[in-house]
Design an enzyme around this catalytic site. Structure first.
Site, mmCIF file in Angstrom:
data_model
loop_
_atom_site.group_PDB
_atom_site.id
_atom_site.type_symbol
_atom_site.label_atom_id
_atom_site.label_comp_id
_atom_site.label_asym_id
_atom_site.label_seq_id
_atom_site.Cartn_x
_atom_site.Cartn_y
_atom_site.Cartn_z
ATOM 1 N N PRO A 24 5.342 0.472 -1.259
ATOM 2 C CA PRO A 24 4.444 1.010 -0.225
ATOM 3 C C PRO A 24 3.173 1.607 -0.837
ATOM 4 O O PRO A 24 3.243 2.313 -1.841
ATOM 5 C CB PRO A 24 5.293 2.106 0.442
ATOM 6 C CG PRO A 24 6.354 2.453 -0.552
ATOM 7 C CD PRO A 24 6.606 1.208 -1.343
ATOM 8 N N CYS A 26 -0.430 3.471 0.609
ATOM 9 C CA CYS A 26 -1.343 3.951 1.653
ATOM 10 C C CYS A 26 -2.692 3.257 1.527
ATOM 11 O O CYS A 26 -3.208 3.106 0.419
ATOM 12 C CB CYS A 26 -1.584 5.447 1.493
ATOM 13 S SG CYS A 26 -0.168 6.444 1.939
ATOM 14 N N ALA A 58 3.177 4.017 3.844
ATOM 15 C CA ALA A 58 3.834 5.077 4.608
ATOM 16 C C ALA A 58 3.309 5.013 6.041
ATOM 17 O O ALA A 58 2.101 5.102 6.284
ATOM 18 C CB ALA A 58 3.517 6.432 3.983
ATOM 19 N N GLN A 101 7.940 1.359 5.692
ATOM 20 C CA GLN A 101 8.292 2.691 5.200
ATOM 21 C C GLN A 101 7.938 3.690 6.297
ATOM 22 O O GLN A 101 6.775 3.784 6.712
ATOM 23 C CB GLN A 101 7.532 3.035 3.910
ATOM 24 C CG GLN A 101 8.040 4.355 3.329
ATOM 25 C CD GLN A 101 7.267 4.837 2.125
ATOM 26 O OE1 GLN A 101 6.048 4.933 2.160
ATOM 27 N NE2 GLN A 101 7.977 5.149 1.054
ATOM 28 N N TYR A 182 6.958 14.843 0.597
ATOM 29 C CA TYR A 182 6.739 14.796 2.038
ATOM 30 C C TYR A 182 7.924 15.437 2.773
ATOM 31 O O TYR A 182 8.857 15.946 2.148
ATOM 32 C CB TYR A 182 6.425 13.360 2.474
ATOM 33 C CG TYR A 182 5.126 12.882 1.855
ATOM 34 C CD1 TYR A 182 3.934 13.576 2.085
ATOM 35 C CD2 TYR A 182 5.088 11.792 0.984
ATOM 36 C CE1 TYR A 182 2.741 13.190 1.480
ATOM 37 C CE2 TYR A 182 3.891 11.404 0.377
ATOM 38 C CZ TYR A 182 2.720 12.104 0.630
ATOM 39 O OH TYR A 182 1.546 11.740 0.034
ATOM 40 N N ARG A 230 13.610 6.031 0.246
ATOM 41 C CA ARG A 230 12.970 6.329 -1.036
ATOM 42 C C ARG A 230 13.059 7.828 -1.203
ATOM 43 O O ARG A 230 12.689 8.576 -0.305
ATOM 44 C CB ARG A 230 11.510 5.866 -1.019
ATOM 45 C CG ARG A 230 10.694 6.406 -2.184
ATOM 46 C CD ARG A 230 9.288 5.830 -2.265
ATOM 47 N NE ARG A 230 9.286 4.585 -3.011
ATOM 48 C CZ ARG A 230 8.220 4.088 -3.671
ATOM 49 N NH1 ARG A 230 7.065 4.735 -3.657
ATOM 50 N NH2 ARG A 230 8.280 2.954 -4.313
ATOM 51 N N LEU A 301 5.341 2.196 -13.169
ATOM 52 C CA LEU A 301 4.872 1.605 -14.422
ATOM 53 C C LEU A 301 5.789 0.500 -14.936
ATOM 54 O O LEU A 301 6.154 0.487 -16.106
ATOM 55 C CB LEU A 301 4.653 2.699 -15.478
ATOM 56 C CG LEU A 301 3.387 3.537 -15.272
ATOM 57 C CD1 LEU A 301 3.264 4.632 -16.336
ATOM 58 C CD2 LEU A 301 2.128 2.655 -15.321
ATOM 59 N N ARG A 324 0.695 -0.665 -8.284
ATOM 60 C CA ARG A 324 -0.615 -0.982 -8.850
ATOM 61 C C ARG A 324 -0.655 -2.372 -9.468
ATOM 62 O O ARG A 324 -1.675 -3.076 -9.373
ATOM 63 C CB ARG A 324 -1.011 0.094 -9.870
ATOM 64 C CG ARG A 324 -1.356 1.413 -9.199
ATOM 65 C CD ARG A 324 -1.337 2.574 -10.154
ATOM 66 N NE ARG A 324 0.005 2.869 -10.639
ATOM 67 C CZ ARG A 324 0.307 3.886 -11.430
ATOM 68 N NH1 ARG A 324 -0.642 4.694 -11.840
ATOM 69 N NH2 ARG A 324 1.564 4.082 -11.814
HETATM 70 C C1 LIG Z 1 -2.883 3.306 -3.672
HETATM 71 C C2 LIG Z 1 -1.474 3.810 -3.682
HETATM 72 C C3 LIG Z 1 -0.895 4.224 -2.498
HETATM 73 C C4 LIG Z 1 0.439 4.650 -2.479
HETATM 74 N N1 LIG Z 1 1.019 4.959 -1.280
HETATM 75 C C5 LIG Z 1 2.353 5.191 -1.227
HETATM 76 C C6 LIG Z 1 3.029 5.276 0.016
HETATM 77 O O1 LIG Z 1 2.464 5.065 1.096
HETATM 78 N N2 LIG Z 1 4.354 5.560 -0.007
HETATM 79 C C7 LIG Z 1 5.040 5.746 -1.185
HETATM 80 O O2 LIG Z 1 6.236 6.011 -1.162
HETATM 81 N N3 LIG Z 1 4.415 5.628 -2.376
HETATM 82 C C8 LIG Z 1 3.123 5.325 -2.418
HETATM 83 N N4 LIG Z 1 2.512 5.110 -3.630
HETATM 84 C C9 LIG Z 1 3.332 5.134 -4.859
HETATM 85 C C10 LIG Z 1 3.765 3.722 -5.228
HETATM 86 O O3 LIG Z 1 4.586 3.133 -4.226
HETATM 87 C C11 LIG Z 1 4.540 3.700 -6.564
HETATM 88 O O4 LIG Z 1 5.730 4.429 -6.409
HETATM 89 C C12 LIG Z 1 3.722 4.294 -7.721
HETATM 90 O O5 LIG Z 1 2.384 3.849 -7.680
HETATM 91 C C13 LIG Z 1 4.319 3.902 -9.066
HETATM 92 O O6 LIG Z 1 4.413 2.495 -9.190
HETATM 93 P P1 LIG Z 1 3.340 1.607 -10.022
HETATM 94 O O7 LIG Z 1 3.329 2.152 -11.433
HETATM 95 O O8 LIG Z 1 3.892 0.206 -9.963
HETATM 96 O O9 LIG Z 1 2.001 1.747 -9.370
HETATM 97 C C14 LIG Z 1 1.180 4.704 -3.687
HETATM 98 C C15 LIG Z 1 0.569 4.317 -4.878
HETATM 99 C C16 LIG Z 1 -0.728 3.853 -4.893
HETATM 100 C C17 LIG Z 1 -1.326 3.387 -6.198
#
Ligand SMILES: Cc1cc2nc3c(=O)[nH]c(=O)nc-3n(C[C@H](O)[C@H](O)[C@H](O)COP(=O)(O)O)c2cc1C
Length: 371
Positions: A24, A26, A58, A101, A182, A230, A301, A324
């Site tokens: 997810p 945002c 979310a 989500q 949250y 989550r 990551l 990402r």
């Molecule tokens: C732009 C952005 C928006 C995010 N929005 C949410 C979200 O809406 N809900 C959530 O649980 N995590 C959110 N996250 C966290 C990601 O789901 C993820 O857990 C976190 O970035 C680590 O994973 P990654 O290293 O693959 O980016 C967001 C992350 C990014 C970069």
């Protein structure tokens, strides 16, 4: 050897074609909680097979539960219609299954979108009063109003109503957002939950509201569709919610029909100290999988295909979620399949760029073709 990452997984009546999930994220592209054309483009690109499962950002159960005024919601008929348009579009043209989500920001609501600088929303930009377990703010942000019994009942009903709408829209899977500081996380953490009624104090009480919400949502969500959560398995702060408590929480959720835990961490307290490195949360997922005996998603990551494969093949997690890495490369799964020597099906319209149909798919093949 056969890839575990690209093997199917079945949760209740849903079989996903692989173990890759678009996490997810945002988008801050909504007005009044409505999905926009941006969502068609954003989720549409992922639905072309970026992962077996694509999750929405979310999606908030009430206007006051939004993180920012530009967040996605599912509390009105307009919200439902605009999001249905996106999900129909993704399902008509895409190959991925679609997940939602479902979220409530609690005391971390009423923020300015990060695109506009982030932080607590000033009054002249439409700030609203937030709610939480206790009147304790996140860092120096405004304190929320502590939810009383009728407030708790109202918020629970908002979660239920959003779940019913999500089913009507046609989502295949639902994930409750219980992490990143949250609302549901604010209840389980002893830092943000300072109540002295049946919803505060010992872990059994701190879990009560999130468990009640989960149970009520599970009851209106079809039996054959998976529902998970989550949550943050550690606050990364002395005296905060911790991995041992997480295992107990996961066991209690499993009893209520929770099908998986998407294991994240942090976000509850600005004092957190996180040791960021590749796969920094995988050990938490592995602990919950082993000790609570429940399927888990690992996230955080995870970038390299070989790393993702190792996490699943070694039994540390059942699925991996990328955020990402997917924004950077929505074709991540196609290239991961190639790197791992797996042949996957591309959407028909794109079949001609599959590795077996186009020598340019890898430099090696290109070189061979030129010989
Ligand atoms: C732009 C952005 C928006 C995010 N929005 C949410 C979200 O809406 N809900 C959530 O649980 N995590 C959110 N996250 C966290 C990601 O789901 C993820 O857990 C976190 O970035 C680590 O994973 P990654 O290293 O693959 O980016 C967001 C992350 C990014 C970069």
């Amino acid at each position: 050897m056969a890839s575990k990452l690209f093997s199917p997984i079945t949760l209740r009546g849903l079989t996903l074609s692989d173990r890759i999930v678009v996490a997810p994220m945002c988008q801050y592209a909504s007005e009044d909680g409505n999905a926009a054309d941006w969502h068609l483009m954003n989720l549409g690109q992922y639905a072309m097979g970026a992962g077996g499962l694509v999750m929405t950002e979310a999606t908030h159960v009430s206007p006051e539960g939004r993180i920012t005024p530009r967040c996605l919601g599912l509390y009105s008929d307009d919200n439902e219609a605009t999001l249905k348009r996106v999900v129909d579009f993704c399902k008509q043209w895409g190959t991925s299954h679609m997940a939602i989500q479902i979220a409530h920001a609690g005391r971390k609501g009423s923020n300015r979108p990060p695109l506009n600088g982030g932080g607590a929303l000033p009054a002249d930009e439409g700030a609203w009063e937030t709610v939480g377990p206790s009147a304790a703010g996140f860092g120096d942000w405004p304190a929320p109003r502590a939810l009383d019994d009728s407030g708790l009942a109202r918020v629970k009903q908002e979660f239920v109503d959003a779940t019913i709408r999500a089913d009507r829209i046609g989502f295949d899977l639902a994930e409750m957002h219980g992490g990143h500081g949250y609302l549901l996380h604010q209840f389980v953490s002893p830092i943000s939950n300072q109540r002295n009624d049946g919803y505060g104090g010992p872990l059994e009480n701190r879990m009560r509201f999130p468990l009640e919400v989960f149970e009520a949502c599970r009851a209106v969500w079809p039996d054959d569709k998976p529902m998970g959560i989550r949550f943050s398995a550690s606050d990364w702060v002395e005296g905060g919610f911790n991995p041992e408590e997480s295992v107990i929480y996961a066991r209690a959720l499993k009893q209520l029909g929770c099908d998986f835990v998407d294991v994240t961490s942090g976000g509850l307290d600005p004092r957190q100290k996180i040791d960021l490195r590749p796969g920094y949360q995988v050990h938490l997922a592995e602990k919950i999988r082993n000790e609570a005996d429940i399927p888990v998603m690992a996230v955080g990551l995870i970038v390299e295909p070989e790393h993702a494969e190792e996490i699943v093949a070694s039994g540390k997690a059942d699925m991996v979620a990328l955020a990402r890495g997917m924004m950077d490369n929505p074709r991540w799964a196609w290239h991961a399949a190639q790197a791992l020597g797996v042949e996957i099906k591309y959407p028909d319209q794109y079949a001609r760029c599959a590795p077996n149909a186009w020598p340019g798919a890898s430099q090696k093949k290109l070189a061979l073709a030129a010989e």
